[in-house]
Scaffold this motif. Structure first.
Motif, PDB file in Angstrom:
ATOM      1  N   ILE A  71      33.978 -14.978  18.482  1.00  0.00           N
ATOM      2  CA  ILE A  71      33.475 -14.646  19.758  1.00  0.00           C
ATOM      3  C   ILE A  71      32.609 -13.636  19.954  1.00  0.00           C
ATOM      4  CG2 ILE A  71      34.522 -13.675  22.007  1.00  0.00           C
ATOM      5  CD1 ILE A  71      36.941 -15.230  21.722  1.00  0.00           C
ATOM      6  N   ALA A  72      33.000 -12.508  18.946  1.00  0.00           N
ATOM      7  CA  ALA A  72      31.918 -11.279  18.833  1.00  0.00           C
ATOM      8  C   ALA A  72      30.569 -11.925  18.425  1.00  0.00           C
ATOM      9  CB  ALA A  72      32.692 -10.391  17.864  1.00  0.00           C
ATOM     10  N   VAL A  73      30.369 -12.776  17.467  1.00  0.00           N
ATOM     11  CA  VAL A  73      29.232 -13.357  16.986  1.00  0.00           C
ATOM     12  C   VAL A  73      28.389 -13.809  17.859  1.00  0.00           C
ATOM     13  CG1 VAL A  73      28.199 -14.997  15.208  1.00  0.00           C
ATOM     14  CG2 VAL A  73      29.934 -13.282  14.679  1.00  0.00           C
ATOM     15  N   GLY A  74      29.214 -14.617  18.753  1.00  0.00           N
ATOM     16  CA  GLY A  74      28.530 -15.397  20.003  1.00  0.00           C
ATOM     17  C   GLY A  74      28.119 -14.201  21.238  1.00  0.00           C
ATOM     18  N   MET A  75      28.772 -13.147  21.028  1.00  0.00           N
ATOM     19  CA  MET A  75      28.613 -12.199  22.021  1.00  0.00           C
ATOM     20  C   MET A  75      27.014 -11.418  21.555  1.00  0.00           C
ATOM     21  SD  MET A  75      31.935 -10.199  22.597  1.00  0.00           S
ATOM     22  CE  MET A  75      31.057  -8.811  23.077  1.00  0.00           C
ATOM     23  N   SER A  76      26.851 -11.558  20.283  1.00  0.00           N
ATOM     24  CA  SER A  76      25.515 -10.695  19.781  1.00  0.00           C
ATOM     25  C   SER A  76      24.123 -11.549  19.968  1.00  0.00           C
ATOM     26  CB  SER A  76      25.900 -10.436  18.451  1.00  0.00           C
ATOM     27  OG  SER A  76      25.916 -11.631  17.370  1.00  0.00           O
ATOM     28  N   LEU A  77      24.592 -12.792  20.334  1.00  0.00           N
ATOM     29  CA  LEU A  77      23.397 -13.682  20.454  1.00  0.00           C
ATOM     30  C   LEU A  77      22.644 -13.427  21.748  1.00  0.00           C
ATOM     31  CD1 LEU A  77      22.226 -16.433  19.351  1.00  0.00           C
ATOM     32  CD2 LEU A  77      23.287 -17.649  21.058  1.00  0.00           C
ATOM     33  N   ASN A  78      21.264 -12.866  21.318  1.00  0.00           N
ATOM     34  CA  ASN A  78      20.285 -12.284  22.404  1.00  0.00           C
ATOM     35  C   ASN A  78      19.553 -13.536  23.167  1.00  0.00           C
ATOM     36  OD1 ASN A  78      18.201 -11.156  23.843  1.00  0.00           O
ATOM     37  ND2 ASN A  78      17.762  -9.522  22.216  1.00  0.00           N
ATOM     38  N   LEU A  79      20.171 -13.938  24.118  1.00  0.00           N
ATOM     39  CA  LEU A  79      19.745 -14.990  24.871  1.00  0.00           C
ATOM     40  C   LEU A  79      18.467 -14.820  25.508  1.00  0.00           C
ATOM     41  CD1 LEU A  79      23.141 -16.213  26.739  1.00  0.00           C
ATOM     42  CD2 LEU A  79      22.034 -16.822  24.659  1.00  0.00           C
ATOM     43  N   GLY A  80      17.952 -13.481  25.947  1.00  0.00           N
ATOM     44  CA  GLY A  80      16.739 -12.979  26.397  1.00  0.00           C
ATOM     45  C   GLY A  80      15.762 -13.479  25.472  1.00  0.00           C
ATOM     46  N   LEU A  81      15.756 -12.912  24.300  1.00  0.00           N
ATOM     47  CA  LEU A  81      14.933 -13.157  22.958  1.00  0.00           C
ATOM     48  C   LEU A  81      14.818 -14.635  22.743  1.00  0.00           C
ATOM     49  CD1 LEU A  81      13.272 -11.857  20.568  1.00  0.00           C
ATOM     50  CD2 LEU A  81      15.041 -11.920  19.411  1.00  0.00           C
ATOM     51  N   ILE A  82      15.813 -15.272  22.978  1.00  0.00           N
ATOM     52  CA  ILE A  82      15.648 -16.682  22.550  1.00  0.00           C
ATOM     53  C   ILE A  82      14.845 -17.481  23.622  1.00  0.00           C
ATOM     54  CG2 ILE A  82      16.967 -18.789  22.263  1.00  0.00           C
ATOM     55  CD1 ILE A  82      19.295 -17.183  21.013  1.00  0.00           C
ATOM     56  N   GLY A  83      15.124 -17.142  24.849  1.00  0.00           N
ATOM     57  CA  GLY A  83      14.378 -17.637  25.963  1.00  0.00           C
ATOM     58  C   GLY A  83      12.982 -17.409  26.071  1.00  0.00           C
ATOM     59  N   SER A  84      12.640 -16.265  25.470  1.00  0.00           N
ATOM     60  CA  SER A  84      11.197 -15.678  25.586  1.00  0.00           C
ATOM     61  C   SER A  84      10.267 -16.429  24.448  1.00  0.00           C
ATOM     62  CB  SER A  84      11.170 -14.272  25.628  1.00  0.00           C
ATOM     63  OG  SER A  84      11.468 -13.823  24.280  1.00  0.00           O
ATOM     64  N   ASP A  85      11.103 -16.680  23.399  1.00  0.00           N
ATOM     65  CA  ASP A  85      10.132 -17.115  22.241  1.00  0.00           C
ATOM     66  C   ASP A  85      10.815 -18.267  21.596  1.00  0.00           C
ATOM     67  OD1 ASP A  85       8.226 -17.604  20.546  1.00  0.00           O
ATOM     68  OD2 ASP A  85       8.380 -15.644  19.429  1.00  0.00           O
ATOM     69  N   ALA A  86      11.213 -19.389  22.570  1.00  0.00           N
ATOM     70  CA  ALA A  86      12.368 -20.508  22.057  1.00  0.00           C
ATOM     71  C   ALA A  86      11.672 -21.385  20.982  1.00  0.00           C
ATOM     72  CB  ALA A  86      12.467 -21.399  23.065  1.00  0.00           C
ATOM     73  N   GLY A  87      10.468 -21.720  20.997  1.00  0.00           N
ATOM     74  CA  GLY A  87       9.810 -22.409  20.003  1.00  0.00           C
ATOM     75  C   GLY A  87       9.762 -21.731  18.565  1.00  0.00           C
ATOM     76  N   THR A  88       9.544 -20.622  18.340  1.00  0.00           N
ATOM     77  CA  THR A  88       9.500 -19.534  17.128  1.00  0.00           C
ATOM     78  C   THR A  88      11.017 -19.802  16.526  1.00  0.00           C
ATOM     79  OG1 THR A  88       7.741 -18.323  17.782  1.00  0.00           O
ATOM     80  CG2 THR A  88       9.175 -17.518  16.105  1.00  0.00           C
ATOM     81  N   VAL A  89      11.847 -19.319  17.497  1.00  0.00           N
ATOM     82  CA  VAL A  89      13.344 -19.386  17.288  1.00  0.00           C
ATOM     83  C   VAL A  89      13.801 -20.644  16.683  1.00  0.00           C
ATOM     84  CG1 VAL A  89      15.766 -18.816  18.023  1.00  0.00           C
ATOM     85  CG2 VAL A  89      13.843 -17.366  18.589  1.00  0.00           C
ATOM     86  N   ALA A  90      13.646 -21.800  17.409  1.00  0.00           N
ATOM     87  CA  ALA A  90      13.984 -23.037  16.914  1.00  0.00           C
ATOM     88  C   ALA A  90      13.493 -23.361  15.663  1.00  0.00           C
ATOM     89  CB  ALA A  90      13.435 -24.072  18.065  1.00  0.00           C
ATOM     90  N   ALA A  91      12.110 -23.200  15.330  1.00  0.00           N
ATOM     91  CA  ALA A  91      11.455 -23.351  14.192  1.00  0.00           C
ATOM     92  C   ALA A  91      12.018 -22.793  13.113  1.00  0.00           C
ATOM     93  CB  ALA A  91      10.159 -23.130  14.218  1.00  0.00           C
ATOM     94  N   LEU A  92      12.457 -21.328  12.983  1.00  0.00           N
ATOM     95  CA  LEU A  92      12.937 -20.639  12.271  1.00  0.00           C
ATOM     96  C   LEU A  92      14.398 -21.043  11.958  1.00  0.00           C
ATOM     97  CD1 LEU A  92      11.917 -17.061  13.081  1.00  0.00           C
ATOM     98  CD2 LEU A  92      11.043 -18.387  11.110  1.00  0.00           C
ATOM     99  N   VAL A  93      15.047 -21.459  12.786  1.00  0.00           N
ATOM    100  CA  VAL A  93      16.582 -22.129  12.628  1.00  0.00           C
ATOM    101  C   VAL A  93      16.320 -23.173  11.777  1.00  0.00           C
ATOM    102  CG1 VAL A  93      18.620 -22.822  13.862  1.00  0.00           C
ATOM    103  CG2 VAL A  93      17.471 -20.987  14.562  1.00  0.00           C
ATOM    104  N   ILE A  94      15.713 -24.265  12.232  1.00  0.00           N
ATOM    105  CA  ILE A  94      15.446 -25.659  11.422  1.00  0.00           C
ATOM    106  C   ILE A  94      15.053 -25.033  10.237  1.00  0.00           C
ATOM    107  CG2 ILE A  94      14.206 -27.536  11.384  1.00  0.00           C
ATOM    108  CD1 ILE A  94      13.874 -27.392  14.644  1.00  0.00           C
ATOM    109  N   GLY A  95      14.001 -24.399  10.003  1.00  0.00           N
ATOM    110  CA  GLY A  95      13.404 -24.131   8.523  1.00  0.00           C
ATOM    111  C   GLY A  95      14.412 -23.485   7.628  1.00  0.00           C
ATOM    112  N   LEU A  96      15.241 -22.559   8.312  1.00  0.00           N
ATOM    113  CA  LEU A  96      16.571 -21.934   7.429  1.00  0.00           C
ATOM    114  C   LEU A  96      17.563 -22.886   7.281  1.00  0.00           C
ATOM    115  CD1 LEU A  96      18.030 -19.331   6.317  1.00  0.00           C
ATOM    116  CD2 LEU A  96      19.072 -19.257   8.801  1.00  0.00           C
ATOM    117  N   VAL A  97      18.002 -23.501   7.850  1.00  0.00           N
ATOM    118  CA  VAL A  97      18.917 -24.738   7.608  1.00  0.00           C
ATOM    119  C   VAL A  97      18.443 -25.746   6.758  1.00  0.00           C
ATOM    120  CG1 VAL A  97      20.382 -26.542   8.726  1.00  0.00           C
ATOM    121  CG2 VAL A  97      20.244 -24.302   9.951  1.00  0.00           C
ATOM    122  N   ALA A  98      17.346 -26.176   7.033  1.00  0.00           N
ATOM    123  CA  ALA A  98      16.695 -27.098   5.930  1.00  0.00           C
ATOM    124  C   ALA A  98      16.354 -27.025   4.569  1.00  0.00           C
ATOM    125  CB  ALA A  98      15.191 -27.669   6.629  1.00  0.00           C
TER     126      ALA A  98
END
Length: 593
Positions: free
Chosen positions: A276-303
């Motif tokens: 739950i605490a890890v979920g609380m730390s998720l900065n939804l504002g940052l993700i929303g403002s730069d969703a494309g970059t965040v999504a690309a980095l997540v996909i790249g890291l996991v891949a």
């Protein structure tokens, strides 16, 4: 907000969101993450102190590692050393190098790229182990490989943290030598814990158990976990590693199961709080403002992590499905990335903006893990198949008198006796991992499905004189027996059955020789128990023989009603009373004599 009010918020979020997540097939871990994101400072703002909650909830990870340590005896841990330092070392180095090069190519300087590569090379011990435990895969080959890699990653945290000051560029050689002190202190503390456990802790548990006060024993269990974790943390190692060490050292203790039972409820609650605490730390504002970059980095890291882990799995002779499961389990970023990145900000290697972005990426990668497991289990496995071979093995041309269908623990014992008597046989096993495993021990076994007619014909079933039906899965066992009965009616079947119901189903097909897999061993152990309770050897032997004969008679008598559940329940109660009367009558006769 008071502590009690916050506790109510956490409990309510978990009670509402997690069951829904489980019912949707997303798993409990993702449910806890979603609950945290909803109540956190970037959601409904019901709870604000994320850092404090995470620090407290890390005790859940500590207790998880302690309980895992309790399941590992030191001798077993020693046998894992090659996997820990070999597989784990290669994973960290290869992943850090790949991610570091990518970070450097994107414009970071060398020091920042090294830190980013090392921080993102680590996976989440809590997420990976909890998800594998939910799926009962910790003891599978990919589960053991995942644990070995995670254990090395925990060991690697201290040298990584010690490396950070050296990357600032202003350190002299003398300063570099000073940085060796944490490693010396760490080794010294681990040795002190080993000695303390051997000569103090076991006797302390024995003394407290003698008081008979369960609450004090529980307090001692918690003190052991938290105290050891804090001692290890004081020299720079992770608390989870210290708790794991304590668990391993108590693995051979006579109080191991009691300690585990005491710790388990605390572990479950605190681990849920950590997610739950890890979920609380998720900065939804940052993700929303730069969703494309965040999504690309997540996909790249996991891949990148998925690809490296999959290759390592295949290099370790894991099958394709096991290698995929290993790669999925460890493809996320880890909680120690938060620590490393925060320290990198303090030493001015990277800036706060990049750290916030990477923490969001790591957190989202954790949330992706349960979804990847679903994709792997429901899409990839059915479409790509569960085996390592596209076709079954070619069977030998020569005729063998015996066919063994199923080469697990039951079939292997029969095979050893036949081999010792030089009676040739053809062994078939549907699980490719089991085939690979037993072949390494010199067994000649073929990958194939014994329920398939063409494979039985290839095994020369029409010329065989015996088929040993040793398949563990009841449905597959019945399908094989039915195929043999339909197409090879003269081939005698010697069957293993899991339980009475399985016996009755095999009897429907006309199978005559059937052995329940645990029955004889259970009866033999009961004889030893009776003797241990003071009964003479011949009396114990007579008692178990009476039971065995009575049970065999009832087994065949109940056959006519095995499809009638209510009737079988009545027959079971009748059988118990009948057996009691039989023993009472025998005792009366013995007294008269």
């Amino acid at each position: 907000m008071s502590v009690l009010t916050e506790a109510v918020v956490f409990l309510a979020a978990a009670v509402v969101v997690v069951p829904v997540s489980r019912m949707c097939g997303l798993g409990a871990v993702l449910g806890f993450l979603i609950a945290g994101a909803v109540i956190g400072p970037f959601g409904l703002r019901l709870v604000g102190d994320v850092e404090g909650v995470i620090h407290f909830a890390e005790l859940g990870v500590v207790m998880l590692l302690f309980i895992i340590g309790l399941e590992l005896q030191p001798s077993r841990l020693w046998t894992m050393r090659k996997a820990v330092f070999g597989l784990g070392g290669i994973q960290v180095v290869a992943t850090a190098a790949a991610l570091g090069i990518a970070a450097y190519a994107s414009g970071l300087d060398l020091a920042a790229a090294i830190v980013v590569g090392l921080a993102l090379s680590l996976s989440s011990t809590a997420f990976a182990l909890q998800t594998l435990a939910e799926k009962n895969q910790l003891t599978a080959r990919h589960g053991r490989a995942a644990f070995s890699i995670l254990l090395f990653q925990d060991l690697a945290v201290i040298p990584i943290l010690a490396l950070l000051p050296l990357l600032t560029g202003g350190q002299a050689i003398d300063d570099a030598e000073i940085e060796l002190m944490p490693i010396v202190k760490s080794v010294g503390m681990c040795l002190a814990i080993v000695v303390g456990e051997r000569f103090v802790l076991r006797y302390a548990f024995r003394a407290i158990a003698a008081t008979g006060i369960r609450e004090v024993f529980t307090a001692m269990s918690l003190l052991t976990v938290i105290g050891t974790a804090l001692l290890v943390e004081s020299v720079g190692l992770t608390m989870a590693l210290g708790a794991f060490l304590a668990g391993v050292l108590l693995a051979e203790s006579e109080y191991r199961h009691t300690i585990e039972a005491d710790i388990e409820p605390f572990k479950g609650l605190l681990l849920g709080l950590f997610f739950i605490a890890v979920g609380m730390s998720l900065n939804l504002g940052l993700i929303g403002s730069d969703a494309g970059t965040v999504a690309a980095l997540v996909i790249g890291l996991v891949a990148v992590k998925f690809l490296i882990l999959f290759v390592l799995g295949r290099m370790s002779e894991l099958s394709n499905p096991s290698s995929r499961s290993l790669a999925v389990a460890l493809s996320q970023g880890g909680e120690f990335a938060f620590v490393i990145l925060s320290m990198a900000v303090d030493t001015r290697i990277i800036d706060q903006g990049l750290t916030d972005l990477l923490i969001a990426v790591v957190t989202l990668s954790m949330g992706v893990t349960p979804l990847l497991f679903i994709l792997n289990d429901r899409v990839l496995k059915p479409s790509l198949g569960g085996g390592t071979r596209p076709e079954f093995d070619a069977l030998p041309e020569e005729e063998h008198r015996v066919i063994i269908a199923g080469f697990g623990r039951f079939g292997q014992i029969i095979a050893r006796i036949l081999r010792a008597k030089r009676i040739p046989f053809t062994a078939l096993e549907i699980n490719p991992e089991q085939v690979d495993f037993v072949r390494r021990y010199g067994n000649e076994v073929y990958y194939g499905d014994a329920s398939r007619l063409e494979l039985l014909r290839a095994a020369k079933a029409e010329q065989a004189t015996a088929l040993v039906l040793a398949i563990d899965d009841v449905a597959t066992s019945m399908k094989t027996a039915q195929t043999v009965r339909e197409h090879f009616p003269n081939l005698p079947i010697y069957a293993r059955a899991r339980n009475r119901n399985h016996v009755h189903k095999l009897m429907d097909l006309g199978v005559k020789v059937i052995r329940r897999e645990t029955f004889l061993a259970s009866v033999d152990l009961a004889r030893e128990v009776l003797q241990g309770l003071g009964m003479k050897e011949h009396e114990a032997e007579k008692a178990v023989n009476m039971f065995r004969d009575h049970d065999r008679r009832r087994l065949y008598r109940d056959y006519a009603h095995y499809n009638e559940e209510e009737k079988m329940q009545l027959l079971a109660m009748e059988s118990a009373k009948e057996l009691e009367a039989l023993f009472a009558s025998d005792a009366e006769k013995s007294r008269e004599q």
